[in-house]
Design a protein around this motif. Structure first.
Motif, PDB file in Angstrom:
ATOM      1  N   SER A 175       0.852  -1.187   0.000  1.00  0.00           N
ATOM      2  CA  SER A 175       0.000   0.000   0.000  1.00  0.00           C
ATOM      3  C   SER A 175       0.886   1.234   0.000  1.00  0.00           C
ATOM      4  CB  SER A 175      -0.897   0.001   1.228  1.00  0.00           C
ATOM      5  OG  SER A 175      -0.156   0.485   2.332  1.00  0.00           O
ATOM      6  N   SER A 176       0.253   2.396  -0.059  1.00  0.00           N
ATOM      7  CA  SER A 176       1.030   3.634  -0.092  1.00  0.00           C
ATOM      8  C   SER A 176       1.800   3.810   1.211  1.00  0.00           C
ATOM      9  CB  SER A 176       0.100   4.821  -0.330  1.00  0.00           C
ATOM     10  OG  SER A 176      -0.937   4.770   0.628  1.00  0.00           O
ATOM     11  N   ASP A 177       1.287   3.279   2.262  1.00  0.00           N
ATOM     12  CA  ASP A 177       2.000   3.324   3.534  1.00  0.00           C
ATOM     13  C   ASP A 177       2.688   1.972   3.712  1.00  0.00           C
ATOM     14  OD1 ASP A 177       1.012   4.014   6.984  1.00  0.00           O
ATOM     15  OD2 ASP A 177       2.898   3.306   6.085  1.00  0.00           O
ATOM     16  N   ALA A 178       4.014   1.993   3.746  1.00  0.00           N
ATOM     17  CA  ALA A 178       4.765   0.741   3.712  1.00  0.00           C
ATOM     18  C   ALA A 178       4.447  -0.172   4.899  1.00  0.00           C
ATOM     19  CB  ALA A 178       6.259   1.037   3.669  1.00  0.00           C
ATOM     20  N   SER A 179       4.003   0.396   6.010  1.00  0.00           N
ATOM     21  CA  SER A 179       3.777  -0.413   7.205  1.00  0.00           C
ATOM     22  C   SER A 179       2.488  -1.235   7.085  1.00  0.00           C
ATOM     23  CB  SER A 179       3.689   0.491   8.442  1.00  0.00           C
ATOM     24  OG  SER A 179       2.547   1.314   8.316  1.00  0.00           O
ATOM     25  N   GLU A 180       1.663  -0.832   6.133  1.00  0.00           N
ATOM     26  CA  GLU A 180       0.343  -1.466   6.068  1.00  0.00           C
ATOM     27  C   GLU A 180       0.265  -2.282   4.780  1.00  0.00           C
ATOM     28  OE1 GLU A 180      -4.058   0.176   4.867  1.00  0.00           O
ATOM     29  OE2 GLU A 180      -2.530   1.560   5.595  1.00  0.00           O
ATOM     30  N   SER A 181      -0.141  -3.526   4.856  1.00  0.00           N
ATOM     31  CA  SER A 181      -0.221  -4.297   3.617  1.00  0.00           C
ATOM     32  C   SER A 181      -1.685  -4.509   3.241  1.00  0.00           C
ATOM     33  CB  SER A 181       0.494  -5.631   3.759  1.00  0.00           C
ATOM     34  OG  SER A 181      -0.205  -6.430   4.685  1.00  0.00           O
ATOM     35  N   VAL A 182      -1.925  -4.538   1.961  1.00  0.00           N
ATOM     36  CA  VAL A 182      -3.296  -4.732   1.499  1.00  0.00           C
ATOM     37  C   VAL A 182      -3.412  -6.142   0.938  1.00  0.00           C
ATOM     38  CG1 VAL A 182      -3.723  -2.321   1.020  1.00  0.00           C
ATOM     39  CG2 VAL A 182      -2.727  -3.763  -0.737  1.00  0.00           C
ATOM     40  N   PRO A 279      -8.534  -0.705  -7.990  1.00  0.00           N
ATOM     41  CA  PRO A 279      -8.296  -1.150  -6.613  1.00  0.00           C
ATOM     42  C   PRO A 279      -7.804  -0.021  -5.713  1.00  0.00           C
ATOM     43  CG  PRO A 279      -6.453  -1.772  -7.978  1.00  0.00           C
ATOM     44  CD  PRO A 279      -7.404  -1.050  -8.866  1.00  0.00           C
ATOM     45  N   GLY A 280      -8.658   0.947  -5.420  1.00  0.00           N
ATOM     46  CA  GLY A 280      -8.224   2.018  -4.536  1.00  0.00           C
ATOM     47  C   GLY A 280      -9.035   3.266  -4.793  1.00  0.00           C
ATOM     48  N   ALA A 281      -8.926   4.222  -3.873  1.00  0.00           N
ATOM     49  CA  ALA A 281      -9.690   5.454  -3.991  1.00  0.00           C
ATOM     50  C   ALA A 281      -8.790   6.637  -4.289  1.00  0.00           C
ATOM     51  CB  ALA A 281     -10.463   5.707  -2.697  1.00  0.00           C
ATOM     52  N   THR A 282      -7.456   6.385  -4.319  1.00  0.00           N
ATOM     53  CA  THR A 282      -6.532   7.477  -4.619  1.00  0.00           C
ATOM     54  C   THR A 282      -5.510   7.015  -5.649  1.00  0.00           C
ATOM     55  OG1 THR A 282      -4.897   6.852  -2.956  1.00  0.00           O
ATOM     56  CG2 THR A 282      -6.682   8.317  -2.225  1.00  0.00           C
ATOM     57  N   GLN A 283      -4.895   8.003  -6.287  1.00  0.00           N
ATOM     58  CA  GLN A 283      -3.837   7.740  -7.262  1.00  0.00           C
ATOM     59  C   GLN A 283      -2.732   6.906  -6.612  1.00  0.00           C
ATOM     60  OE1 GLN A 283      -3.891   8.971 -10.480  1.00  0.00           O
ATOM     61  NE2 GLN A 283      -1.894   8.127 -11.019  1.00  0.00           N
ATOM     62  N   ALA A 284      -2.327   7.327  -5.398  1.00  0.00           N
ATOM     63  CA  ALA A 284      -1.200   6.664  -4.732  1.00  0.00           C
ATOM     64  C   ALA A 284      -1.518   5.199  -4.439  1.00  0.00           C
ATOM     65  CB  ALA A 284      -0.844   7.407  -3.449  1.00  0.00           C
ATOM     66  N   GLU A 285      -2.726   4.927  -3.977  1.00  0.00           N
ATOM     67  CA  GLU A 285      -3.090   3.535  -3.672  1.00  0.00           C
ATOM     68  C   GLU A 285      -3.003   2.652  -4.916  1.00  0.00           C
ATOM     69  OE1 GLU A 285      -6.403   4.762  -0.382  1.00  0.00           O
ATOM     70  OE2 GLU A 285      -6.977   3.203  -1.823  1.00  0.00           O
ATOM     71  N   VAL A 286      -3.569   3.145  -6.006  1.00  0.00           N
ATOM     72  CA  VAL A 286      -3.608   2.323  -7.222  1.00  0.00           C
ATOM     73  C   VAL A 286      -2.190   2.105  -7.761  1.00  0.00           C
ATOM     74  CG1 VAL A 286      -4.558   2.063  -9.539  1.00  0.00           C
ATOM     75  CG2 VAL A 286      -5.936   3.123  -7.731  1.00  0.00           C
ATOM     76  N   VAL A 287      -1.384   3.173  -7.709  1.00  0.00           N
ATOM     77  CA  VAL A 287      -0.004   3.032  -8.187  1.00  0.00           C
ATOM     78  C   VAL A 287       0.738   1.977  -7.359  1.00  0.00           C
ATOM     79  CG1 VAL A 287       2.234   4.222  -8.317  1.00  0.00           C
ATOM     80  CG2 VAL A 287       0.182   5.299  -9.272  1.00  0.00           C
ATOM     81  N   ARG A 288       0.500   1.936  -6.054  1.00  0.00           N
ATOM     82  CA  ARG A 288       1.158   0.928  -5.203  1.00  0.00           C
ATOM     83  C   ARG A 288       0.655  -0.479  -5.523  1.00  0.00           C
ATOM     84  NH1 ARG A 288       5.673   3.322  -4.487  1.00  0.00           N
ATOM     85  NH2 ARG A 288       5.551   5.235  -3.271  1.00  0.00           N
ATOM     86  N   TRP A 289      -0.602  -0.598  -5.889  1.00  0.00           N
ATOM     87  CA  TRP A 289      -1.120  -1.900  -6.334  1.00  0.00           C
ATOM     88  C   TRP A 289      -0.375  -2.365  -7.590  1.00  0.00           C
ATOM     89  CZ3 TRP A 289      -4.189  -5.798  -4.786  1.00  0.00           C
ATOM     90  CH2 TRP A 289      -4.987  -5.584  -3.647  1.00  0.00           C
ATOM     91  N   ILE A 290      -0.249  -1.419  -8.534  1.00  0.00           N
ATOM     92  CA  ILE A 290       0.433  -1.774  -9.789  1.00  0.00           C
ATOM     93  C   ILE A 290       1.850  -2.248  -9.486  1.00  0.00           C
ATOM     94  CG2 ILE A 290       1.350  -0.809 -11.946  1.00  0.00           C
ATOM     95  CD1 ILE A 290      -1.140   1.057 -11.994  1.00  0.00           C
ATOM     96  N   VAL A 295       5.057  -4.483 -11.559  1.00  0.00           N
ATOM     97  CA  VAL A 295       5.438  -3.521 -12.593  1.00  0.00           C
ATOM     98  C   VAL A 295       6.128  -2.341 -11.906  1.00  0.00           C
ATOM     99  CG1 VAL A 295       4.612  -2.077 -14.483  1.00  0.00           C
ATOM    100  CG2 VAL A 295       3.415  -4.207 -13.929  1.00  0.00           C
ATOM    101  N   PRO A 296       7.339  -1.988 -12.328  1.00  0.00           N
ATOM    102  CA  PRO A 296       8.061  -0.902 -11.648  1.00  0.00           C
ATOM    103  C   PRO A 296       7.334   0.445 -11.746  1.00  0.00           C
ATOM    104  CG  PRO A 296       9.487  -2.054 -13.214  1.00  0.00           C
ATOM    105  CD  PRO A 296       8.104  -2.553 -13.444  1.00  0.00           C
ATOM    106  N   VAL A 297       7.493   1.249 -10.710  1.00  0.00           N
ATOM    107  CA  VAL A 297       7.071   2.655 -10.793  1.00  0.00           C
ATOM    108  C   VAL A 297       8.297   3.485 -10.427  1.00  0.00           C
ATOM    109  CG1 VAL A 297       4.690   2.101 -10.148  1.00  0.00           C
ATOM    110  CG2 VAL A 297       6.291   2.853  -8.398  1.00  0.00           C
ATOM    111  N   SER A 298       8.202   4.801 -10.624  1.00  0.00           N
ATOM    112  CA  SER A 298       9.362   5.639 -10.341  1.00  0.00           C
ATOM    113  C   SER A 298       9.747   5.546  -8.871  1.00  0.00           C
ATOM    114  CB  SER A 298       9.041   7.099 -10.675  1.00  0.00           C
ATOM    115  OG  SER A 298      10.007   7.924 -10.032  1.00  0.00           O
TER     116      SER A 298
END
Ligand SMILES: [Zn+2]
Length: 746
Positions: A175-182, A279-290, A295-298
């Motif tokens: 997830s966007s917060d590394a401590s929390e896993s989805v 899978p998410g309500a924010t840009q950051a959440e979805v990017v972390r799913w990807i 798939v790499p992100v920046s």
């Protein structure tokens, strides 16, 4: 700034900008061979926008503001229609523009002053946008952006890019917060239970080091290939990529995917297109799913609670820019909440919820000391500003290109002005602002665009073109060797043993001042023999191949040699070899079939230039000949230097100084050699087909009726042409009559 120009000037400039931008789009996207830097391109786009804002009623149908990227039509790859359009991004060039954008977003969403808006920010990589369609977690198609709606299918090509998985990963997503896993996208049986359909969007790019290695390899391969064939190796001819972006695009967009396989391409994701489920309500959440799917992100992707933090991140990235292993040209911001994105939607071709904050080019102030004109190898006159030396980004700059007359007018620059110079990357520095344009200042010497500074020949611009060219192609030192090379090239005189290297060498020795000197080389037999690398045999072969051409051009068989119209080099190739603009080999041939004699081509072109409408009409009535050809011929023969070269050539090459009649094989038929005009409606064939039939039978199809017309084929509805033909007593047949002639000719 509202441009201080008239409406007519604005309309003119918009027309040129549309043309220029379309050209650069094509060079950049379709050919991966840009001629100008990105900041220069951005300047053109901005100028276009500025004029369109000031004159909204002048916005053209083909305005660059209405298009995204290039159209995929010229590509050999098959096309893919994007289910969800691939947008481009609006640009900001400074913090103020970013703040304005944030304010617009807040206003649009009617947010209270204390209501926070979060943003994501990531570095904007200079790559090629790509959409990856996964169905049930399996890659089914990869497509380039193309024009945003239709891209190119590169599925086999991306199979070789390690960053692009064929199957999305089964491990836990972050997830966007590394401590929390989805939760993972796999169910208890290990089956994919993420979105049925999900299109991942991102950039295919090439790292800096890989780009340099690739260019080095292309050079080595070319050298090895030349050695193998026993040819001379010319490094200037090796096609290397201009930058990593073009290397990535050129490597991905290959018909043969095995070429892509050998290119070190990378990918990272920054968004998504069509999705059955997000899978998410924010840009950051979805990017972390990807990212979790493999798939790499920046690595510099981050989410911030305020615009201020976003701008701070921009500064951090800007400071790291030079040390990153890949090239970036800015930072992209997106509104984080997807419901906000939904509400904000799109304007024209870009989303309201995203912005590309471009890095500025480096700038400095100095004095413009003078404006000179340089002449390029194609004769183009380019004004160059000479500057009081100034340091820009650690490099001393003394020259800037001013592009053309329009650019000088736009900047209002004169020698003596204080100017702002900009340098971006390795490109030629630009003059971006004139600080003294509104101050009274003495008259200054402006460059003269009417004459070539190298040779004194007239310089002209074609209609609708801003570029001015020297018309003294054959004598202009800036163009001379290029013209000589063209004159002896394969498609023109095709002289064996007279390659580019030899031309350069002979030219440097002063032996080839003009094309006629080629035919005088026999007087230099001993001199050539004294040069390194020449033996009796090679010199004699060269001189023999020159003599052979002289005989062929004069239409004079040598000894028992049977004259072969098909195989010989004839005056059509001589005319083509003169290098007159717009006179390709087909045009040269068409002209000679009509006029038969070179001197008539010249005579009529001169008359047309002097305002003789009949002479002009004679050209324009020939199928395939337009005004550009007539003007270009007229300009060529109007230039005294060209006439001298022409006369010199004629006297050296042709027996009595007279080029012979142009003969060509014509089919034997009742209409061979005759001029046929078609008019009215044809029932069984198109006009083009009828003309082609006529040409096959050795007739000439013309568009207008004159005393030279032999036959008029008139269908129903024939009007003025039929009347004129009857007045002139020209034979008239109907379509059936024409069909009979064709049938008889077999
Ligand atoms: Zn010149």
């Amino acid at each position: 700034m509202v441009p201080n120009i008239t409406e007519a000037e604005a309309a003119n400039e918009l027309m040129r900008l549309a043309k220029q931008i379309a050209k650069h789009d094509r060079l950049y996207h379709a050919e991966d061979a840009p001629e100008i830097s990105d900041p220069e391109y951005d300047a053109l786009v901005r100028r276009n926008a500025e004029l369109e804002t000031a004159f909204p009623h002048l916005v053209r149908d083909d305005s660059p503001s209405r298009k995204v990227g290039h159209t995929a039509s010229a590509s050999p790859l098959s096309k893919v229609r994007h289910e969800v359009r691939m947008m481009s991004l609006d640009n900001a060039f400074d913090a103020e523009e970013v703040e304005e954008w944030v304010a617009r977003v807040r206003r649009f969403l009617s947010l209270a002053e204390d209501e926070p808006v979060a943003f994501t920010a990531e570095d904007k990589i200079d790559g090629l946008s790509c959409s990856l369609r996964y169905e049930k977690g399996v890659l089914v198609r990869a497509a380039t952006r193309g024009d945003g709606q239709v891209g190119e299918d590169v599925t086999p090509n991306v199979a070789h890019i390690a960053d692009i998985p064929q199957t999305l990963r089964s491990s836990q997503a972050k997830s966007s917060d590394a401590s929390e896993s989805v939760s993972t996208s796999l169910d208890a049986n290990g089956e994919w239970d993420g979105p049925e359909v999900f299109e991942i969007r991102g950039e295919v790019y090439m790292a800096r080091a890989d780009f340099e290695a690739l260019n080095a390899r292309l050079m080595d391969d070319a050298r090895a290939a030349a050695e193998e064939k026993g040819e001379e190796f010319d490094p200037a001819k090796v096609r290397q990529f201009a930058n990593p972006r073009n290397a990535a695009a050129g490597s991905l967009r290959q018909k043969d995917a095995s070429v892509t396989a050998q290119r070190p391409l990378k990918f990272w994701a920054h968004g998504w297109g069509a999705a059955s489920d997000v899978p998410g309500a924010t840009q950051a959440e979805v990017v972390r799913w990807i990212e979790g799917w493999g798939v790499p992100v920046s690595p510099l992707f981050a989410r911030f609670d305020s615009a201020g933090d976003v701008l701070a991140h921009y500064e951090t990235i800007a400071a790291q820019r030079a040390d990153l292993p890949y090239e970036i040209d800015g930072v992209v911001y997106k509104v984080d909440r997807l419901d906000y994105q939904q509400r904000l939607g799109f304007v024209a071709k870009a989303p309201r919820w995203a912005l590309a904050h471009k890095f500025p080019a480096e700038r400095a102030e100095t004095t413009l000391e003078s404006i000179d004109i340089q002449v390029g190898r194609t004769g183009k006159l380019t004004p160059v500003g000479r500057l009081a030396p100034v340091l820009v980004g650690g490099v001393t700059v003394t020259n800037v290109t001013l592009h053309n007359r329009d650019e000088i007018a736009r900047l209002g620059v004169r020698p003596g002005d204080r100017v702002v110079v900009q340098r971006a990357g390795d490109v030629i520095p630009q003059l971006v602002d004139n600080l003294t344009r509104d101050e009274p200042r003495p008259e200054a010497k402006m460059p003269d665009f009417s004459r070539c500074p190298e040779c004194g020949s007239e310089a002209v611009a074609e209609e609708g073109e801003v570029d001015v060219r020297c018309t003294g192609g054959l004598i202009c030192p800036a163009q001379r060797t290029e013209r000589l090379k063209h004159f002896v090239s394969r498609g023109a005189l095709d002289i064996d043993g007279l390659g580019e290297k030899t031309i350069d060498q002979f030219f440097a020795l002063g032996w080839l001042e003009s094309p006629a000197d080629i035919f005088r080389l026999k007087q230099r037999r001993e001199d050539i023999l004294a040069l390194d690398g020449w033996q009796e045999r090679s010199v004699d072969n060269l001189l023999a191949s020159i003599e052979l051409r002289r005989h062929q051009l004069s239409d004079r068989p040598r000894g028992d040699e049977a004259f072969d119209i098909e195989g010989a080099v004839r005056i059509d190739r001589f005319l083509f070899g003169l290098g007159i603009r717009h006179i390709g080999i087909v045009t040269a041939r068409t002209l000679l079939k009509e006029f038969r004699f070179l001197y008539d081509v010249r005579d009529f072109a001169e008359r047309a230039r002097a305002g003789d409408d009949e002479a002009r009409e004679r050209f324009l009535s020939i199928d395939g000949i337009g005004p550009a050809v007539v003007d270009s011929l007229g300009d060529f023969f109007h230039e005294e230097h060209n006439v001298q070269v022409w006369n010199d050539l004629a006297e050296t090459v042709f027996d009595d100084g007279q080029p012979p009649e142009y003969k060509f094989k014509i089919q034997d038929s009742p209409v061979s050699g005759k001029t046929v005009v078609f008019t009215g409606k044809l029932e069984t064939m198109s006009r083009d087909e009828a003309k082609a039939q006529a040409e096959r039978l050795g007739a000439k199809a013309s568009g207008s009726v004159s005393a030279k017309t032999d036959l008029l084929v008139a269908g129903p509805g024939a009007g003025s042409k039929l009347k004129k033909a009857e007045e002139l007593g020209i034979e008239v047949v109907d379509e059936a009559g024409w069909a009979k002639i064709v049938a008889e000719a077999g």
